[in-house]
Write a protein that holds these residues in place. Structure first.
Motif, PDB file in Angstrom:
ATOM      1  N   ARG A 309     -14.025  91.375 -34.709  1.00  0.00           N
ATOM      2  CA  ARG A 309     -14.670  91.031 -33.490  1.00  0.00           C
ATOM      3  C   ARG A 309     -16.035  90.232 -33.661  1.00  0.00           C
ATOM      4  N   ALA A 310     -16.477  90.442 -34.960  1.00  0.00           N
ATOM      5  CA  ALA A 310     -17.621  89.658 -35.272  1.00  0.00           C
ATOM      6  C   ALA A 310     -17.451  88.020 -35.388  1.00  0.00           C
ATOM      7  N   VAL A 311     -16.298  88.053 -36.202  1.00  0.00           N
ATOM      8  CA  VAL A 311     -15.651  86.492 -36.323  1.00  0.00           C
ATOM      9  C   VAL A 311     -15.155  86.100 -35.218  1.00  0.00           C
ATOM     10  N   ALA A 312     -14.803  86.702 -33.992  1.00  0.00           N
ATOM     11  CA  ALA A 312     -14.402  86.229 -32.738  1.00  0.00           C
ATOM     12  C   ALA A 312     -15.603  85.623 -32.086  1.00  0.00           C
ATOM     13  N   VAL A 313     -16.861  86.732 -32.192  1.00  0.00           N
ATOM     14  CA  VAL A 313     -18.078  85.837 -31.534  1.00  0.00           C
ATOM     15  C   VAL A 313     -18.670  84.609 -32.285  1.00  0.00           C
ATOM     16  N   GLU A 314     -18.532  84.717 -33.727  1.00  0.00           N
ATOM     17  CA  GLU A 314     -19.121  83.311 -34.461  1.00  0.00           C
ATOM     18  C   GLU A 314     -18.058  82.367 -33.873  1.00  0.00           C
ATOM     19  N   ALA A 315     -16.762  82.526 -34.077  1.00  0.00           N
ATOM     20  CA  ALA A 315     -15.967  81.380 -33.522  1.00  0.00           C
ATOM     21  C   ALA A 315     -16.341  80.739 -31.954  1.00  0.00           C
ATOM     22  N   CYS A 316     -16.651  81.752 -31.391  1.00  0.00           N
ATOM     23  CA  CYS A 316     -17.064  81.228 -29.908  1.00  0.00           C
ATOM     24  C   CYS A 316     -18.268  80.447 -29.830  1.00  0.00           C
ATOM     25  N   GLU A 317     -19.067  80.903 -30.656  1.00  0.00           N
ATOM     26  CA  GLU A 317     -20.498  80.274 -30.772  1.00  0.00           C
ATOM     27  C   GLU A 317     -20.377  79.076 -31.013  1.00  0.00           C
ATOM     28  N   ARG A 318     -19.202  78.691 -31.966  1.00  0.00           N
ATOM     29  CA  ARG A 318     -18.871  77.559 -32.756  1.00  0.00           C
ATOM     30  C   ARG A 318     -18.466  76.503 -31.586  1.00  0.00           C
ATOM     31  N   ILE A 319     -17.310  77.190 -30.774  1.00  0.00           N
ATOM     32  CA  ILE A 319     -16.676  76.471 -29.776  1.00  0.00           C
ATOM     33  C   ILE A 319     -17.794  75.984 -28.554  1.00  0.00           C
ATOM     34  N   ILE A 320     -18.619  76.987 -28.355  1.00  0.00           N
ATOM     35  CA  ILE A 320     -19.751  76.627 -27.345  1.00  0.00           C
ATOM     36  C   ILE A 320     -20.510  75.499 -27.771  1.00  0.00           C
ATOM     37  N   ARG A 321     -20.893  75.610 -29.115  1.00  0.00           N
ATOM     38  CA  ARG A 321     -21.571  74.446 -29.515  1.00  0.00           C
ATOM     39  C   ARG A 321     -21.083  72.908 -29.487  1.00  0.00           C
ATOM     40  N   GLN A 322     -19.766  73.080 -29.853  1.00  0.00           N
ATOM     41  CA  GLN A 322     -18.861  71.906 -29.775  1.00  0.00           C
ATOM     42  C   GLN A 322     -18.767  71.373 -28.429  1.00  0.00           C
ATOM     43  N   ALA A 323     -18.587  72.291 -27.500  1.00  0.00           N
ATOM     44  CA  ALA A 323     -18.306  71.770 -25.881  1.00  0.00           C
ATOM     45  C   ALA A 323     -19.543  71.178 -25.314  1.00  0.00           C
ATOM     46  N   ARG A 324     -20.538  71.731 -25.924  1.00  0.00           N
ATOM     47  CA  ARG A 324     -22.030  70.957 -25.224  1.00  0.00           C
ATOM     48  C   ARG A 324     -22.140  69.764 -25.656  1.00  0.00           C
ATOM     49  N   THR A 325     -21.417  69.139 -26.714  1.00  0.00           N
ATOM     50  CA  THR A 325     -21.587  67.786 -26.924  1.00  0.00           C
ATOM     51  C   THR A 325     -20.715  66.858 -26.226  1.00  0.00           C
ATOM     52  N   LEU A 326     -19.864  67.360 -25.281  1.00  0.00           N
ATOM     53  CA  LEU A 326     -18.800  66.748 -24.398  1.00  0.00           C
ATOM     54  C   LEU A 326     -19.447  66.127 -23.180  1.00  0.00           C
ATOM     55  N   GLU A 327     -20.280  65.219 -23.241  1.00  0.00           N
ATOM     56  CA  GLU A 327     -21.126  64.600 -22.158  1.00  0.00           C
ATOM     57  C   GLU A 327     -20.186  64.171 -20.921  1.00  0.00           C
ATOM     58  N   GLY A 328     -20.630  64.725 -19.769  1.00  0.00           N
ATOM     59  CA  GLY A 328     -19.801  64.330 -18.609  1.00  0.00           C
ATOM     60  C   GLY A 328     -18.641  65.203 -18.457  1.00  0.00           C
ATOM     61  N   SER A 329     -18.510  66.307 -19.103  1.00  0.00           N
ATOM     62  CA  SER A 329     -17.255  67.160 -18.961  1.00  0.00           C
ATOM     63  C   SER A 329     -17.843  68.554 -18.324  1.00  0.00           C
TER      64      SER A 329
END
Length: 366
Positions: A309-329
């Protein structure tokens, strides 16, 4: 080794989830790893129209009429408080034809429709028989005697343990509310979210973190935290879920209590659905031994469950950080709540619903 007894985090509870899950992820390699390359593939594969639809749905929409906001809030809070039982998924489907989440919803709706009192005193006095009747959970079953042909003997049903946990959580919640001077969950929630009478100049508005910390400190059923190899891991799945649902449901009706200025600080609400999806998308990579445990529906154990579960939280934090670089999406403003809703709802339909999930029958937290 896991110790389920740990102290509250000294600072911000939401930040403590991030920091402790990151540390647990680093300490859990190589049995649990995050594949950064798979994150890009996952984000590129998201159907944006579906994502927008799934992340904007009402967090609590039931075919009932409520006399007042407090009655509705009470059922929402009870639903999220009892949002656990993942380890009983298969026996629930076999005996009740519904999973854990649907069983909880069925039970709280039964409470409301039957006129069952839902104040602190009533919660503290509920019996396992009450819970069995309200939630439709069998307590006993008959089986053939192992050595005497034709003889049937009674024994506890496997779902009795689930009923016992529901009863325990409700009883403890009622007792805790009474000790702190509250007549019920709505009174507690409305009190701890009450804005200051004289707002200081730096008051930013109601705080999600403050609500989460109050939930965890007052009610045992929200204390989703443990020590793994001597280090604290904070998850607070149900406390975050409830705070998020209250914000989404009531931010326009009562903005001074529920329009949280820090709503973007929620992490995902780690259960057993999210890890299954993240493993499916190859974002989380597990050792062969752990994958085999999941595939064979073996008890995963508290230590492995906490780590996953902890790894899932960390993985999702990384997903969110990468998603926030997608300008215009639409993904560029992704929050933990939105990603959680998307993954959780995706995991409940079609082929993804058939994914094997890790089993943990010992928990009262997811």
């Amino acid at each position: 080794m896991v110790n389920t007894e740990t102290t509250f985090p000294p600072g911000n509870f939401l930040e403590a989830v991030r920091v402790s899950c990151n540390a647990c992820t680093l300490a859990s390699a190589p049995n649990f790893k995050i594949n950064e390359a798979a994150i890009s593939s996952f984000l590129n594969g998201i159907d944006l129209e579906q994502y927008t639809s799934l992340t904007s749905q009402d967090p609590f929409s039931v075919p009932l009429r409520f006399d007042n906001l407090e009655d509705e809030m009470n059922l929402l809070a009870l639903r999220d408080l009892l949002e656990f039982g993942c380890g009983f998924r298969k026996p629930l489907h076999k005996s009740c034809e519904r999973g854990a989440s649907d069983t909880i919803l069925f039970g709280i709706l039964s409470m409301h429709i039957s006129g069952q009192p839902l104040n602190a005193t009533a919660l503290s006095e509920l019996t396992i028989g009450d819970v069995s009747n309200l939630f439709g959970l069998p307590l006993h079953e008959e089986k053939d005697h192992p050595t005497i042909p034709g003889l049937r003997v009674g024994e506890p049903h496997i779902l009795r343990a689930f009923a016992e946990k529901i009863t325990k959580v409700l009883n403890e919640t009622g007792e805790a509310l009474t000790v702190h001077g509250y007549s019920g969950l709505p009174q507690f929630l409305l009190d701890v979210t009450k804005p200051p009478s004289n707002k200081p100049e730096d008051w930013k508005g109601p705080s999600a973190e403050a609500l989460v910390s109050n939930l965890v400190k007052v009610i045992p059923g929200f204390r989703d935290m443990a020590k793994v190899d001597g280090e604290p891991v904070y998850l607070f799945k149900k406390a975050q879920l409830l705070a998020s649902d209250l914000g989404r449901k009531y931010e326009n009706k009562d903005p001074e209590r529920f329009k949280f200025f820090d709503a973007d600080q929620f992490t995902v609400f780690a259960d057993n659905v999210l890890p299954a999806l993240l493993v499916h998308y190859s974002i989380i990579e597990l050792s062969e031994e752990l994958k085999q445990k999941i595939d064979q529906s073996e008890e995963f154990g508290v230590e492995n469950s906490t780590r996953l579960r902890a790894v899932a939280v960390e993985a999702c934090e990384r997903i969110i950080r990468q998603a926030r670089t997608l300008e215009g999406s639409p993904l560029s403003t992704m929050t933990g709540t939105q990603l959680d809703y998307y993954l959780w709802k995706m995991g409940k339909v079609g082929e993804l619903r058939k994914l094997e999930r890790h089993v943990d029958t010992q928990t009262e937290f997811y």
